[in-house]
Design an enzyme around this catalytic site. Structure first.
Site, short mmCIF file in Angstrom:
data_model
loop_
_atom_site.label_atom_id
_atom_site.label_comp_id
_atom_site.label_asym_id
_atom_site.label_seq_id
_atom_site.Cartn_x
_atom_site.Cartn_y
_atom_site.Cartn_z
N CYS A 43 0.83 -1.21 0.00
CA CYS A 43 0.00 0.00 0.00
C CYS A 43 0.86 1.26 0.00
O CYS A 43 0.65 2.17 -0.79
CB CYS A 43 -0.94 -0.01 1.21
SG CYS A 43 -1.95 1.46 1.30
N CYS A 48 -1.55 1.72 -3.02
CA CYS A 48 -2.52 2.80 -2.77
C CYS A 48 -1.92 4.19 -2.72
O CYS A 48 -2.42 5.11 -3.38
CB CYS A 48 -3.24 2.60 -1.44
SG CYS A 48 -3.35 0.93 -0.84
N LYS A 51 -0.02 5.39 -5.97
CA LYS A 51 -1.06 5.44 -7.01
C LYS A 51 -1.91 6.69 -6.87
O LYS A 51 -2.15 7.42 -7.83
CB LYS A 51 -1.91 4.16 -6.90
CG LYS A 51 -3.06 4.01 -7.86
CD LYS A 51 -4.38 4.59 -7.40
CE LYS A 51 -4.85 4.19 -6.06
NZ LYS A 51 -5.28 2.80 -5.92
N TYR A 177 -9.03 -3.37 -11.09
CA TYR A 177 -8.69 -2.11 -10.41
C TYR A 177 -7.45 -1.44 -11.01
O TYR A 177 -7.47 -0.27 -11.38
CB TYR A 177 -8.35 -2.39 -8.94
CG TYR A 177 -9.48 -2.63 -7.98
CD1 TYR A 177 -9.88 -1.61 -7.11
CD2 TYR A 177 -10.09 -3.87 -7.86
CE1 TYR A 177 -10.86 -1.82 -6.16
CE2 TYR A 177 -11.07 -4.09 -6.91
CZ TYR A 177 -11.46 -3.06 -6.06
OH TYR A 177 -12.43 -3.28 -5.13
N GLU A 181 -7.23 2.02 -13.24
CA GLU A 181 -6.60 3.15 -12.54
C GLU A 181 -5.41 3.67 -13.33
O GLU A 181 -5.25 4.88 -13.53
CB GLU A 181 -6.17 2.73 -11.12
CG GLU A 181 -7.37 2.52 -10.20
CD GLU A 181 -7.00 2.18 -8.76
OE1 GLU A 181 -7.86 2.31 -7.89
OE2 GLU A 181 -5.85 1.77 -8.50
N HIS A 438 -26.83 21.32 -0.53
CA HIS A 438 -26.90 21.91 -1.86
C HIS A 438 -25.91 23.05 -2.03
O HIS A 438 -25.74 23.83 -1.09
CB HIS A 438 -28.33 22.44 -2.08
CG HIS A 438 -28.56 22.95 -3.46
ND1 HIS A 438 -28.67 22.11 -4.55
CD2 HIS A 438 -28.69 24.22 -3.93
CE1 HIS A 438 -28.87 22.85 -5.64
NE2 HIS A 438 -28.89 24.12 -5.28
N GLU A 443 -25.89 15.19 -2.97
CA GLU A 443 -27.31 15.37 -2.64
C GLU A 443 -28.22 14.50 -3.52
O GLU A 443 -29.36 14.22 -3.16
CB GLU A 443 -27.74 16.84 -2.72
CG GLU A 443 -27.77 17.41 -4.13
CD GLU A 443 -28.18 18.88 -4.15
OE1 GLU A 443 -29.23 19.22 -3.57
OE2 GLU A 443 -27.45 19.69 -4.75
P1 NDP Z 1 -8.11 -7.59 -10.38
O1 NDP Z 1 -8.41 -8.94 -9.84
O2 NDP Z 1 -8.91 -6.43 -9.92
O3 NDP Z 1 -8.20 -7.66 -11.97
C1 NDP Z 1 -7.44 -8.56 -12.70
C2 NDP Z 1 -7.81 -8.41 -14.16
O4 NDP Z 1 -6.92 -9.17 -14.96
C3 NDP Z 1 -9.22 -8.88 -14.46
O5 NDP Z 1 -9.78 -8.01 -15.41
C4 NDP Z 1 -8.98 -10.27 -15.03
O6 NDP Z 1 -9.94 -10.67 -15.95
C5 NDP Z 1 -7.67 -10.07 -15.76
N1 NDP Z 1 -6.91 -11.31 -15.90
C6 NDP Z 1 -6.63 -12.21 -14.93
N2 NDP Z 1 -5.90 -13.21 -15.44
C7 NDP Z 1 -5.69 -12.94 -16.74
C8 NDP Z 1 -5.01 -13.61 -17.78
N3 NDP Z 1 -4.39 -14.76 -17.59
N4 NDP Z 1 -5.02 -13.04 -18.99
C9 NDP Z 1 -5.66 -11.88 -19.23
N5 NDP Z 1 -6.32 -11.19 -18.28
C10 NDP Z 1 -6.34 -11.73 -17.04
O7 NDP Z 1 -6.56 -7.41 -10.12
P2 NDP Z 1 -5.61 -6.15 -10.10
O8 NDP Z 1 -4.29 -6.68 -10.48
O9 NDP Z 1 -6.18 -5.01 -10.86
O10 NDP Z 1 -5.62 -5.77 -8.56
C11 NDP Z 1 -5.39 -6.77 -7.58
C12 NDP Z 1 -6.20 -6.49 -6.35
O11 NDP Z 1 -5.61 -5.44 -5.62
C13 NDP Z 1 -7.63 -6.03 -6.61
O12 NDP Z 1 -8.51 -7.09 -6.83
C14 NDP Z 1 -7.94 -5.28 -5.34
O13 NDP Z 1 -8.37 -6.18 -4.35
C15 NDP Z 1 -6.60 -4.68 -4.97
N6 NDP Z 1 -6.53 -3.27 -5.43
C16 NDP Z 1 -7.35 -2.36 -4.87
C17 NDP Z 1 -7.33 -1.05 -5.27
C18 NDP Z 1 -8.26 -0.07 -4.66
O14 NDP Z 1 -8.80 -0.34 -3.58
N7 NDP Z 1 -8.51 1.07 -5.28
C19 NDP Z 1 -6.40 -0.58 -6.30
C20 NDP Z 1 -5.58 -1.62 -6.83
C21 NDP Z 1 -5.64 -2.92 -6.41
P3 NDP Z 1 -11.32 -11.40 -15.52
O15 NDP Z 1 -12.20 -10.33 -14.97
O16 NDP Z 1 -11.81 -11.96 -16.81
O17 NDP Z 1 -10.95 -12.43 -14.52
#
Ligand code: NDP
Length: 458
Positions: A43, A48, A51, A177, A181, A438, A443
């Site tokens: 983080c 976090c 980012k 995510y 982002e 407002h 709101e």
């Molecule tokens: P996510 O799990 O959010 O997203 C992973 C993405 O990669 C999905 O779209 C998934 O597709 C795709 N994917 C997975 N495997 C493959 C593959 N083999 N080939 C192609 N695409 C693939 O992971 P992130 O890495 O974005 O983030 C990890 C975690 O970290 C998040 O889930 C969250 O919990 C945390 N995080 C939180 C944030 C916040 O609170 N603002 C910011 C950043 C991270 P599909 O949907 O089809 O599975």
């Protein structure tokens, strides 16, 4: 009772481990913690915090443009990526040392180095074996990348924060995510961004209206989003740019300067000696724990991303605090993770709490949906064609609000407050009875009147 060097030994100095260590020490336990990278964890160091700093940086591009609608003449602005990264690094170093100092001030023994389990009560750290009554594994997660040809040319969120220069053209792989982002960040800072996602819409698991709304806003900002698309291979060209072959509508290889993989994260369990100590893992390699953070070995515990549950910092912090109280406080505590709000710092950002429409329909059978799309007052003068979405999901029978979702400026700030009301069981009538503030975007949540009722067809 055998005597141990420590009552608690924590492996991993991120959000969950640090919180557990400090609370345990505050409860009078003898505690040590080991971290093999930098205190603060994902983080603070490469998640976090940096980012969000980059999100702020990226937003200035639109702020400068919007200012003109308010009478400002803004000279062409120059952006320096190295200056931003230097400032970010300074802030991260400051925070990391605060984490370490807070541990020391809490009387936790702070160690630098990789720690590995030897058995249920022994850890090897910096070549020395130490014993502990309890061991906490809080080693977080690490980016997952699929093994496609040329993957060695790609970067992940581990590297993107420290690139020497802002790449001119970037392909982001994934639709979660981190992908959305960074699409907003890099686009705002001036890169030409293409996002490719294998599924039908970004942000699987979020409310469908939220997903579509963000997708449309991303397109308006000039981000190319390729759906039903995945990378086949990455080749390095002679000029050191990258050529990426994709499936889907992009039939010719895409030329870019960087490929950022954001395809999920996996628990960080390699080389920890978990198997040797007999700790059970799930199929994804996450440490299996009960509601109190205990593994199948009663002296070994785990919290945070390494347990492969909800990978969010505030959740790890809750779990760390609960564990310390369970081990050294008067009564066992399990982290209450009902109604966890979450934000995606995309542009515009998303704030969400509670159930999506699809989840609510399955669980409740009949639901009332209230939603509104509008232009923020700021954009009446800026002229920007950006829309905000707010949406409430209500149980038709009890009138309890089951979910609140927003895509638009300040939505994470707004949803945090609504999360309290929703967790307390607020009804739609409670929202309606609340006087509007407002003029604000927030709101809209207390002035929603038009209802659509949906029934599950079993
Ligand atoms: P996510 O799990 O959010 O997203 C992973 C993405 O990669 C999905 O779209 C998934 O597709 C795709 N994917 C997975 N495997 C493959 C593959 N083999 N080939 C192609 N695409 C693939 O992971 P992130 O890495 O974005 O983030 C990890 C975690 O970290 C998040 O889930 C969250 O919990 C945390 N995080 C939180 C944030 C916040 O609170 N603002 C910011 C950043 C991270 P599909 O949907 O089809 O599975």
């Amino acid at each position: 009772m055998p005597s141990y060097d420590y009552q608690l030994f924590v492996i991993g100095g991120g959000s969950g481990g640090v919180r557990a260590a400090r609370i345990a020490a505050g409860l009078g336990a003898r505690v040590a913690i080991a971290e093999n990278f930098r205190y603060g964890g994902t983080c603070v160091i490469r998640g976090c915090v940096p980012k969000k700093l980059l999100v702020y940086a990226a937003h200035f591009a639109e702020d400068f443009a919007d200012a003109q609608g308010f009478g400002w003449s803004v000279p062409p602005a120059q952006f320096s990526w190295p200056k931003l990264i230097e400032a970010k690094n300074k802030e991260i170093a400051r925070l990391s040392s605060i984490y370490e100092n807070n541990l020391t001030a809490s009387k936790v023994e702070v160690m630098h180095g990789a720690a590995r389990l030897v058995d249920a009560h022994t850890v090897l750290v910096n070549g020395k074996q130490v014993t502990a009554e309890h061991i906490l594994v809080a080693t977080g997660g690490t980016p997952f990348v699929p093994q496609i040809p040329g993957i060695e040319h790609a970067i992940t969120s581990n590297e993107v924060f420290d690139l020497p220069q802002l790449p001119k053209r970037v392909l982001i792989v994934g639709g979660g995510y981190i992908a959305v982002e960074f699409a907003g960040i890099l686009n705002g800072l001036g890169a030409q961004v293409t996002l490719c996602y294998r599924g039908e819409q970004v942000l699987r698991g979020f409310d469908d209206d939220v997903r579509t709304h963000l997708f449309e806003e991303m397109l308006k900002k000039g981000i190319t989003v390729l759906l039903h698309s995945d990378v086949v291979r990455i080749d390095k060209s002679s000029d050191s740019s990258l050529s990426v072959a994709l499936t889907g509508s992009q039939t010719t290889p895409l030329g870019v300067d960087a490929v950022l993989y954001a395809t999920g994260r996996v628990p960080n369990t390699l080389g920890l000696g978990l198997a040797e100590a007999g700790v059970a893992l799930d199929e994804a390699g996450g440490v299996t724990v009960d509601a109190f953070g205990q593994t199948n070995i009663s002296s070994i515990h785990a919290v945070g991303d390494v347990t492969n549950r909800i990978a969010l910092t505030p959740v790890a912090i809750r779990e760390g605090a609960a564990l310390a109280n369970t081990l050294f406080g008067p009564t066992p505590v399990s982290a209450d993770l009902t109604t966890v709000p979450s934000a995606v710092f995309s542009q515009p950002p998303i704030g969400t709490v509670g159930l999506t429409e699809a989840q609510a329909l399955v669980q409740y059978g009949e639901i009332d949906i209230y939603s509104s799309k509008f232009r923020n007052m700021r954009h009446t003068l800026s002229g920007r064609n950006e829309r905000t979405l707010v949406k409430l999901i209500v149980d038709s029978a009890s009138q309890r609000v089951l979910g609140a979702h927003m895509v638009g400026a300040d939505s994470p700030e707004i949803i945090q407050g609504l999360a309290i009301a929703i967790r307390m069981g607020a009804t739609k009538a409670d929202f309606d009875a609340t006087v509007a503030l407002h003029p604000s975007a927030a709101e809209e949540f207390v002035t929603l009147r038009d209802k659509v009722t949906r029934k599950r067809h079993d």
